[in-house]
Motif scaffolding. Structure first.
Motif, PDB file in Angstrom:
ATOM      1  N   VAL A   9       0.748  -1.265  -0.114  1.00 25.90           N
ATOM      2  CA  VAL A   9       0.037  -0.058   0.077  1.00 25.90           C
ATOM      3  C   VAL A   9       0.784   1.129  -0.042  1.00 25.90           C
ATOM      4  O   VAL A   9       0.508   2.179  -0.681  1.00 25.90           O
ATOM      5  N   LEU A  10       1.928   1.228   0.665  1.00 27.40           N
ATOM      6  CA  LEU A  10       2.718   2.436   1.126  1.00 27.40           C
ATOM      7  C   LEU A  10       3.747   2.747  -0.477  1.00 27.40           C
ATOM      8  O   LEU A  10       3.674   3.879  -0.972  1.00 27.40           O
ATOM      9  N   ALA A  11       3.932   1.512  -1.192  1.00 23.08           N
ATOM     10  CA  ALA A  11       4.649   1.528  -2.547  1.00 23.08           C
ATOM     11  C   ALA A  11       3.353   2.205  -3.673  1.00 23.08           C
ATOM     12  O   ALA A  11       3.882   2.762  -4.356  1.00 23.08           O
ATOM     13  N   ALA A  12       2.223   1.712  -3.659  1.00 24.59           N
ATOM     14  CA  ALA A  12       1.347   2.048  -4.382  1.00 24.59           C
ATOM     15  C   ALA A  12       1.072   3.623  -4.295  1.00 24.59           C
ATOM     16  O   ALA A  12       0.970   4.282  -5.360  1.00 24.59           O
ATOM     17  N   PHE A  13       0.730   4.075  -3.071  1.00 21.18           N
ATOM     18  CA  PHE A  13       0.704   5.583  -2.976  1.00 21.18           C
ATOM     19  C   PHE A  13       2.034   6.428  -3.233  1.00 21.18           C
ATOM     20  O   PHE A  13       2.073   7.485  -3.978  1.00 21.18           O
ATOM     21  N   GLY A  14       3.201   5.837  -2.606  1.00 24.08           N
ATOM     22  CA  GLY A  14       4.246   6.534  -2.743  1.00 24.08           C
ATOM     23  C   GLY A  14       4.834   6.623  -4.056  1.00 24.08           C
ATOM     24  O   GLY A  14       5.345   7.823  -4.511  1.00 24.08           O
ATOM     25  N   SER A 119      14.285  10.810  -7.280  1.00 24.49           N
ATOM     26  CA  SER A 119      15.398  10.083  -6.404  1.00 24.49           C
ATOM     27  C   SER A 119      14.786   9.885  -4.838  1.00 24.49           C
ATOM     28  O   SER A 119      15.225   8.674  -4.493  1.00 24.49           O
ATOM     29  N   GLN A 120      14.144  10.645  -4.399  1.00 24.62           N
ATOM     30  CA  GLN A 120      13.833  10.262  -3.124  1.00 24.62           C
ATOM     31  C   GLN A 120      12.650   9.269  -2.917  1.00 24.62           C
ATOM     32  O   GLN A 120      12.469   8.496  -1.512  1.00 24.62           O
ATOM     33  N   VAL A 121      11.739   8.822  -3.814  1.00 27.48           N
ATOM     34  CA  VAL A 121      10.604   7.841  -3.450  1.00 27.48           C
ATOM     35  C   VAL A 121      11.432   6.769  -3.468  1.00 27.48           C
ATOM     36  O   VAL A 121      11.283   5.795  -2.765  1.00 27.48           O
ATOM     37  N   CYS A 122      12.654   6.345  -4.470  1.00 30.92           N
ATOM     38  CA  CYS A 122      13.407   5.063  -4.388  1.00 30.92           C
ATOM     39  C   CYS A 122      13.945   5.036  -2.833  1.00 30.92           C
ATOM     40  O   CYS A 122      14.254   3.972  -2.546  1.00 30.92           O
ATOM     41  N   VAL A 123      14.848   6.061  -2.688  1.00 30.37           N
ATOM     42  CA  VAL A 123      15.295   5.972  -1.172  1.00 30.37           C
ATOM     43  C   VAL A 123      14.553   5.403  -0.210  1.00 30.37           C
ATOM     44  O   VAL A 123      14.606   4.791   0.550  1.00 30.37           O
ATOM     45  N   TYR A 124      13.124   6.276   0.008  1.00 29.65           N
ATOM     46  CA  TYR A 124      12.322   5.928   0.845  1.00 29.65           C
ATOM     47  C   TYR A 124      11.727   4.530   0.838  1.00 29.65           C
ATOM     48  O   TYR A 124      11.794   3.876   1.838  1.00 29.65           O
ATOM     49  N   LEU A 125      11.469   3.974  -0.205  1.00 28.45           N
ATOM     50  CA  LEU A 125      10.823   2.646  -0.639  1.00 28.45           C
ATOM     51  C   LEU A 125      11.987   1.648  -0.082  1.00 28.45           C
ATOM     52  O   LEU A 125      11.745   0.700   0.384  1.00 28.45           O
ATOM     53  N   ALA A 126      13.352   2.134  -0.582  1.00 29.84           N
ATOM     54  CA  ALA A 126      14.346   0.986  -0.570  1.00 29.84           C
ATOM     55  C   ALA A 126      14.609   0.992   1.213  1.00 29.84           C
ATOM     56  O   ALA A 126      14.824  -0.086   1.771  1.00 29.84           O
ATOM     57  N   GLU A 127      14.394   1.923   2.009  1.00 29.79           N
ATOM     58  CA  GLU A 127      14.513   2.152   3.485  1.00 29.79           C
ATOM     59  C   GLU A 127      13.424   1.603   4.190  1.00 29.79           C
ATOM     60  O   GLU A 127      13.538   0.969   5.356  1.00 29.79           O
ATOM     61  N   LEU A 128      12.141   1.300   3.527  1.00 33.58           N
ATOM     62  CA  LEU A 128      11.047   0.933   4.257  1.00 33.58           C
ATOM     63  C   LEU A 128      11.034  -0.866   3.960  1.00 33.58           C
ATOM     64  O   LEU A 128      10.308  -1.420   4.740  1.00 33.58           O
ATOM     65  N   ALA A 129      11.353  -1.351   2.708  1.00 32.38           N
ATOM     66  CA  ALA A 129      11.137  -2.590   2.265  1.00 32.38           C
ATOM     67  C   ALA A 129      12.074  -3.922   2.751  1.00 32.38           C
ATOM     68  O   ALA A 129      13.121  -3.167   3.020  1.00 32.38           O
ATOM     69  N   ILE A 137       9.557  -3.615  -4.888  1.00 36.23           N
ATOM     70  CA  ILE A 137       8.783  -2.475  -4.143  1.00 36.23           C
ATOM     71  C   ILE A 137       9.425  -1.300  -4.754  1.00 36.23           C
ATOM     72  O   ILE A 137       8.586  -0.178  -5.316  1.00 36.23           O
ATOM     73  N   VAL A 138      10.693  -1.157  -4.834  1.00 33.00           N
ATOM     74  CA  VAL A 138      11.191   0.132  -5.689  1.00 33.00           C
ATOM     75  C   VAL A 138      10.941   0.129  -7.162  1.00 33.00           C
ATOM     76  O   VAL A 138      10.907   0.951  -7.693  1.00 33.00           O
ATOM     77  N   GLY A 139      10.823  -0.915  -7.642  1.00 39.17           N
ATOM     78  CA  GLY A 139      10.503  -1.154  -9.042  1.00 39.17           C
ATOM     79  C   GLY A 139       9.260  -0.737  -9.404  1.00 39.17           C
ATOM     80  O   GLY A 139       8.800  -0.354 -10.484  1.00 39.17           O
ATOM     81  N   ILE A 140       8.285  -0.629  -8.339  1.00 38.74           N
ATOM     82  CA  ILE A 140       6.900  -0.316  -8.584  1.00 38.74           C
ATOM     83  C   ILE A 140       6.940   1.293  -8.954  1.00 38.74           C
ATOM     84  O   ILE A 140       6.202   1.546  -9.862  1.00 38.74           O
ATOM     85  N   GLN A 141       7.779   1.690  -8.718  1.00 39.24           N
ATOM     86  CA  GLN A 141       8.136   3.438  -9.019  1.00 39.24           C
ATOM     87  C   GLN A 141       8.069   3.415 -10.652  1.00 39.24           C
ATOM     88  O   GLN A 141       7.466   4.314 -11.029  1.00 39.24           O
ATOM     89  N   GLN A 142       8.907   2.596 -11.545  1.00 33.94           N
ATOM     90  CA  GLN A 142       9.172   2.540 -12.623  1.00 33.94           C
ATOM     91  C   GLN A 142       7.576   2.251 -13.306  1.00 33.94           C
ATOM     92  O   GLN A 142       7.325   2.938 -14.345  1.00 33.94           O
TER      93      GLN A 142
END
Length: 510
Positions: A9-14, A119-129, A137-142
């Motif tokens: 859910v965090l990744a979907a919104f983030g 840049s920071q969505v990747c950082v944020y999700l990488a530090e949460l996952a 999780i980070v790939g969902i950004q792409q």
């Protein structure tokens, strides 16, 4: 206050932050061949159109450079809130554009936001996952970028067909503000990065957040305790280091990571994928599609979306090196094949459908072959470099350097995005099919770079990746590196069992 804890859910919104990037790509590519846009902005030539397209990337470059400082100072979550506000301002400026200068200003402002979020969505999700699913999780950004591209293109297509005045592009550009409003409303319910909290010595909050994300609120969960140990060690090392500047990213113990993080973003651009997204209408018009080029572009965007969606559930099993190498080799072959087909069967023209920016045409079966190869290229890009480039750059930096390192990596992406977005429009005019030769050569060079200098990061915690880089293991042997995280989990499980057994013995004695 209630905090979301489900990582998906965090990744979907983030990753709505990624969708903003996609919106801005197709907000231009969808309009560069339409009479509403061309008539209102006085038919910009290839140089001016390249500048208009590239202006967003210029803003993104500046935003990415500033993102690390903002994120380290106010936190990952607050940096995204700031980016949302900037994006809404940029959308308003674009929607109300009265001339090219006004439009460029709006795209630059929007670019500032995209530079921060990319840049920071990747950082944020990488530090949460958790490590085992960090790639997907980070790939969902792409994937969110691709959804943004497709949704904005369909909105623009609908406006083109239904509205014959400048209101067509104004409505489409105004709609760009909607996802930012949604993300802005959701962010107060997001947890802050536990690693950022620990770096700020807010240890109780950090441990609570790790427990919320990975242990259903249980601080004593073995997985939580193992990860907490690694976070504390990373923070200890970070506190012993000097304050980080961009120059520090090129220090003796960090420059290899910086080279990997920045170069993977640069190579992602030089592969040619995002340029194809910007100028997809031009490509299909040269291949003789005419008015059908808009439909063809939609098909391309769907292929892009579907291929990335297919690979995400498996991306952590396949490894980063495999995806990057297979992608660059295949795209190299495709670029040379497209160039050869266009050179052999195409011919020079003064213009195509009145567009003097296009001076090369290829029709019939060879034109369809170029379109097919373009579709295959986009599919391969969606499978490989599109998600893997963002994932890899978010993984290679240690905690102290992560926000600024990923910011610098994204800045590398954006400065080359700017250069190529500006270059390709006049390149199609002046060197025609030779444009593909240039990208084919880039793909050739990146094959060697990835093989010899990119270690494998898949399936490892961020702290384990630090240890791997410090070990100086050869990149092509990095899959042999022994991970420590599972050992720590098992250690905490044993300690937990012993502690419970001791409690039981004490109870029996009582």
């Amino acid at each position: 206050m209630y905090r979301l804890s489900n990582i998906y859910v965090l990744a979907a919104f983030g990753t709505i932050g990624g969708a903003l990037f996609g919106f801005d790509i197709s907000s231009m590519s969808a309009w560069i061949g339409t009479h509403q846009y061309l008539d209102y902005f006085n038919h910009p030539d290839s140089n001016l159109q390249g500048g208009i397209t590239a202006s967003m990337s210029a803003g993104s470059f500046a935003g990415a450079l500033a993102a690390g400082f903002i994120s380290d100072h106010v936190g990952r979550r607050m940096s995204l809130i700031i980016a949302c506000v900037i994006w809404i301002i940029g959308a308003v400026l674009q929607c109300s554009a009265q001339n090219v200068t006004h439009l460029v200003a709006g795209r630059v402002v929007s670019g500032l936001s995209v530079g921060i979020t990319s840049s920071q969505v990747c950082v944020y999700l990488a530090e949460l996952a958790p490590a085992r699913i960090r790639g997907r999780i980070v790939g969902i950004q792409q994937w969110a970028i691709e959804w943004g591209i497709l949704i904005m293109y369909l909105i623009s297509y609908g406006c083109q067909e239904g509205i014959q005045t400048p209101a067509a592009f104004r409505i489409a550009w105004g709609v760009q503000a909607v996802p930012a409003v949604i993300l802005l409303a959701a962010l107060p319910f997001f947890p802050e990065s536990p690693r950022w909290l620990a770096a700020k010595e807010r240890y109780e909050e950090s441990l609570d957040t790790l427990a919320l994300l990975h242990g259903n609120g249980d601080r004593n969960d073995p997985v939580v305790q193992a990860e907490w140990d690694e976070v504390q060690e990373a923070v200890r090392i970070a506190h012993e280091s000097k304050d980080v500047s961009f120059l520090a990213l090129f220090g003796p113990n960090i420059w290899k990571r910086t080279l990997c993080g920045v170069s993977v973003q640069v190579w992602q651009q030089l592969l040619g994928g995002n340029v194809a997204m910007y100028y997809v209408v031009y490509i299909f018009q040269m291949a003789g599609m005419g008015s059908a080029s808009l439909y063809s572009a939609i098909i391309q965007y769907v292929i892009f979306l579907v291929t990335t969606g297919i690979i995400l559930p498996y991306i952590d099993r396949m490894g980063r090196r495999f995806l990057l190498l297979s992608g660059s080799i295949t795209c190299m072959i495709l670029h040379f094949a497209i160039a050869g087909t266009m050179a052999t069967y195409g011919h020079a023209v003064d213009s195509i459908d009145g567009n003097a920016n296009l001076t090369w045409k290829i029709g019939g079966a060879p034109g369809k072959a170029v379109i097919s190869l373009s579709y295959i290229f986009v599919g391969i890009y969606g499978f490989t470099w599109a998600p893997a480039g963002w994932i890899y750059s978010s993984e290679v930096f240690p905690l102290k350097y992560r926000a600024k390192g990923v910011g610098l990596s994204a800045a590398g992406n954006w400065i080359f995005n700017f250069a190529l977005a500006y270059f390709v429009a006049p390149a199609f005019t002046n060197i025609q099919w030779k444009t593909y030769i240039i990208f084919g050569v880039f793909c050739t060079v990146m094959n060697f770079h990835v093989y010899f200098l990119y270690p494998e990061t898949s399936g490892r915690s961020l702290e384990e990746i630090d240890a791997m880089f410090d070990s100086n293991i050869k990149a092509w042997q990095s899959h042999k590196f022994e991970a420590r995280f599972e050992e720590q989990i098992e250690k905490h499980r044993r300690e937990s069992v012993v502690e419970k057994a001791g409690d039981s013995s004490h109870a029996e004695v009582v």
